[in-house]
Design an enzyme around this catalytic site. Structure first.
Site, PDB file in Angstrom:
ATOM      1  N   LEU A 194      11.103   4.233  -7.418  1.00 22.96           N
ATOM      2  CA  LEU A 194       9.946   4.319  -6.932  1.00 22.96           C
ATOM      3  C   LEU A 194       9.279   5.779  -6.498  1.00 22.96           C
ATOM      4  O   LEU A 194       8.319   6.073  -6.757  1.00 22.96           O
ATOM      5  CB  LEU A 194       9.319   3.585  -5.565  1.00 22.96           C
ATOM      6  CG  LEU A 194       9.310   2.069  -5.942  1.00 22.96           C
ATOM      7  CD1 LEU A 194       9.182   1.250  -4.545  1.00 22.96           C
ATOM      8  CD2 LEU A 194       8.059   1.611  -6.939  1.00 22.96           C
TER       9      LEU A 194
ATOM     10  N   CYS B  28     -19.248  -1.609 -16.927  1.00 22.55           N
ATOM     11  CA  CYS B  28     -19.212  -1.070 -15.384  1.00 22.55           C
ATOM     12  C   CYS B  28     -20.345  -1.848 -14.570  1.00 22.55           C
ATOM     13  O   CYS B  28     -21.388  -1.732 -14.992  1.00 22.55           O
ATOM     14  CB  CYS B  28     -19.261   0.282 -15.278  1.00 22.55           C
ATOM     15  SG  CYS B  28     -19.323   0.676 -13.660  1.00 22.55           S
TER      16      CYS B  28
ATOM     17  N   ASP C 289      -9.325   6.519  -1.447  1.00 21.86           N
ATOM     18  CA  ASP C 289      -8.154   7.139  -2.159  1.00 21.86           C
ATOM     19  C   ASP C 289      -8.804   7.818  -3.273  1.00 21.86           C
ATOM     20  O   ASP C 289     -10.036   7.969  -3.641  1.00 21.86           O
ATOM     21  CB  ASP C 289      -7.099   6.068  -2.522  1.00 21.86           C
ATOM     22  CG  ASP C 289      -7.808   5.388  -3.515  1.00 21.86           C
ATOM     23  OD1 ASP C 289      -8.836   5.289  -4.005  1.00 21.86           O
ATOM     24  OD2 ASP C 289      -6.740   4.626  -4.048  1.00 21.86           O
TER      25      ASP C 289
ATOM     26  N   TYR D 200      -5.863   6.591   5.327  1.00 25.78           N
ATOM     27  CA  TYR D 200      -6.218   5.429   4.065  1.00 25.78           C
ATOM     28  C   TYR D 200      -5.334   4.274   4.302  1.00 25.78           C
ATOM     29  O   TYR D 200      -5.737   3.093   4.146  1.00 25.78           O
ATOM     30  CB  TYR D 200      -5.477   6.137   2.792  1.00 25.78           C
ATOM     31  CG  TYR D 200      -5.099   5.279   1.717  1.00 25.78           C
ATOM     32  CD1 TYR D 200      -6.035   4.879   0.844  1.00 25.78           C
ATOM     33  CD2 TYR D 200      -3.871   4.638   1.456  1.00 25.78           C
ATOM     34  CE1 TYR D 200      -5.984   3.893  -0.152  1.00 25.78           C
ATOM     35  CE2 TYR D 200      -3.690   3.733   0.623  1.00 25.78           C
ATOM     36  CZ  TYR D 200      -4.629   3.288  -0.070  1.00 25.78           C
ATOM     37  OH  TYR D 200      -4.444   2.361  -0.987  1.00 25.78           O
TER      38      TYR D 200
ATOM     39  N   GLU E 229       0.708  -1.267   0.143  1.00 20.11           N
ATOM     40  CA  GLU E 229       0.148  -0.042   0.131  1.00 20.11           C
ATOM     41  C   GLU E 229       0.807   1.395   0.009  1.00 20.11           C
ATOM     42  O   GLU E 229       0.441   2.128  -0.646  1.00 20.11           O
ATOM     43  CB  GLU E 229      -0.959   0.068   1.258  1.00 20.11           C
ATOM     44  CG  GLU E 229      -2.178  -1.013   1.180  1.00 20.11           C
ATOM     45  CD  GLU E 229      -2.881  -0.823  -0.204  1.00 20.11           C
ATOM     46  OE1 GLU E 229      -3.050   0.323  -0.599  1.00 20.11           O
ATOM     47  OE2 GLU E 229      -3.793  -1.767  -0.497  1.00 20.11           O
TER      48      GLU E 229
ATOM     49  N   CYS F 214     -13.624   2.955 -14.399  1.00 15.68           N
ATOM     50  CA  CYS F 214     -13.992   4.253 -14.157  1.00 15.68           C
ATOM     51  C   CYS F 214     -12.894   5.217 -14.330  1.00 15.68           C
ATOM     52  O   CYS F 214     -12.580   5.917 -13.122  1.00 15.68           O
ATOM     53  CB  CYS F 214     -14.711   4.253 -12.750  1.00 15.68           C
ATOM     54  SG  CYS F 214     -15.714   5.828 -12.690  1.00 15.68           S
TER      55      CYS F 214
HETATM   56  N1  ADE Z   1      -4.417   0.982  -5.028  1.00 15.81           N
HETATM   57  C1  ADE Z   1      -3.802   0.875  -3.941  1.00 15.81           C
HETATM   58  N2  ADE Z   1      -3.982  -0.264  -3.280  1.00 15.81           N
HETATM   59  C2  ADE Z   1      -4.557  -0.846  -4.257  1.00 15.81           C
HETATM   60  C3  ADE Z   1      -5.246  -2.322  -4.047  1.00 15.81           C
HETATM   61  N3  ADE Z   1      -5.099  -2.988  -2.897  1.00 15.81           N
HETATM   62  N4  ADE Z   1      -5.992  -2.910  -4.842  1.00 15.81           N
HETATM   63  C4  ADE Z   1      -6.348  -2.029  -6.111  1.00 15.81           C
HETATM   64  N5  ADE Z   1      -5.818  -0.899  -6.261  1.00 15.81           N
HETATM   65  C5  ADE Z   1      -4.970  -0.267  -5.322  1.00 15.81           C
END
Ligand code: ADE
Length: 345
Positions: free
Chosen positions: A74, A198, A132, A114, A31, A188
């Protein structure tokens, strides 16, 4: 809505490495990497990072330069430093066990709402909503909520958070959260949403008519740096410089010595590379120089480094790109490669 979304997710989700684990530490790493970075770039880095730091204890006791080396490419290196610090706090204050609830996770340094919600829901199915940018776009399009200024933006955000909190599936909270993010990333999308496929099309008030604010315009800049190599006892060596610890951007990372573009008119260009950082597209002109050709510079640490070892260092993404193009970095598949004779001086 839950059934429609989860049915779509079960058939269409991408097979991503962090979707094969329930380990909260691994989910945490994924994440943090996914914030502001494309999935494709994260996949390779995630696997290498977890091979090297398989547990929160191993990350906690690592040297910061090694953590940054594995983060190289990154960008947003502050995330790596915060992750490292938070791992140390999990070891020193929680006996190496990640707190399980979103509320307790949020108390760790660098873990906000988040990330806490993502870890708690994906690892433990806690029914907390993740919001997010993707989730905000999907849910505001569904309801037709638009914002025209920063006050409106904050109001939409609050409404979206409330909507998401009521919508999250208490039986499959982790999958539900990932499914909305996946929908935002693949269907989307900001431009050209694929409403025909969708799962929520019949719930949606806007069906692609909803405007997404324009991206900030990219600007272009030209910069220059020096590629300085020599033959050493242990193979080709390259001259690198460490960014000052006080630098606000990428402190402590290693890079090629910078040159002033205006000083390079008489130099022979070795290569030009394109490199984007945030809203700036850089054209980077790289000149092959001898060490004597560099200006004396007060302060900064400069060092000859054996090229075969440089890939394990905390290089900036740009330095890694240039050294790879010059054939100087050891790569996983091809083994150690050295510069062509023409490059040595
Ligand atoms: N963006 C950030 N974390 C994500 C996740 N676990 N699955 C899909 N999109 C993401």
């Amino acid at each position: 809505m839950r059934r429609e979304l989860l049915g779509w997710y079960d058939c269409n989700k991408r097979d991503l490495p962090w979707r094969h684990t329930q380990d909260p530490y691994a989910i945490w790493v994924s994440e943090i990497m996914l914030q502001q970075t494309r999935v494709a770039a994260v996949i390779e880095k995630y696997t290498a990072f977890l091979e090297r730091f398989a547990t929160v204890e191993e990350l906690a006791k690592a040297d910061e330069q090694d953590v940054l080396a594995l983060w190289s490419g990154l960008g947003y290196y502050r995330r790596a430093r915060m992750l490292h610090k938070a791992a140390q706090s999990v070891v020193s204050e929680h006996e190496g066990r990640m707190p399980a609830s979103a509320d307790r996770l949020r108390k760790l340094p660098g873990i906000g709402s988040y990330t806490a919600a993502a870890i708690a829901s994906i690892a433990h199915d806690e029914a907390v909503a993740v919001v997010d940018g993707n989730v905000e776009r999907v849910l505001s399009r569904i309801r037709g909520w638009e914002s025209h200024d920063s006050v409106g933006e904050a109001a939409v955000r609050r409404k979206v958070e409330e909507f998401a909190a009521g919508l999250v599936d208490p039986r499959r909270a982790g999958d539900f959260n990932q499914a909305i993010m996946e929908l935002g990333a693949t269907v989307c999308t900001p431009r050209n949403p694929q409403c025909l496929v969708c799962p929520w099309a019949k719930e949606c008030r806007t069906l692609g008519e909803h405007k997404t604010p324009k991206r900030a315009a990219m600007t272009s800049r030209e910069i220059a740096c020096a590629l300085v190599v020599r033959d050493g006892d242990a193979g080709t060596e390259v001259f690198l410089e460490q960014r000052a610890a006080t630098n606000t951007v990428m402190p402590g990372l290693w890079e090629l010595p910078a040159l002033d573009v205006g000083d390079c008119v008489d130099l022979e260009e070795r290569m030009a590379v394109r490199h984007a950082i945030m809203q700036v597209n850089y054209v980077v002109r790289v000149y092959a120089l001898s060490a004597e050709g560099l200006n004396e510079k007060a302060g900064g640490v400069r060092r000859w480094v054996v090229a075969a070892h440089a890939s394990d260092m905390a290089l900036t993404g740009l330095a890694r790109k240039v050294l790879t193009r010059a054939g100087l970095l050891r790569t996983k598949t091809r083994g150690t490669k050295f510069a062509s004779p023409a490059l040595r001086n």
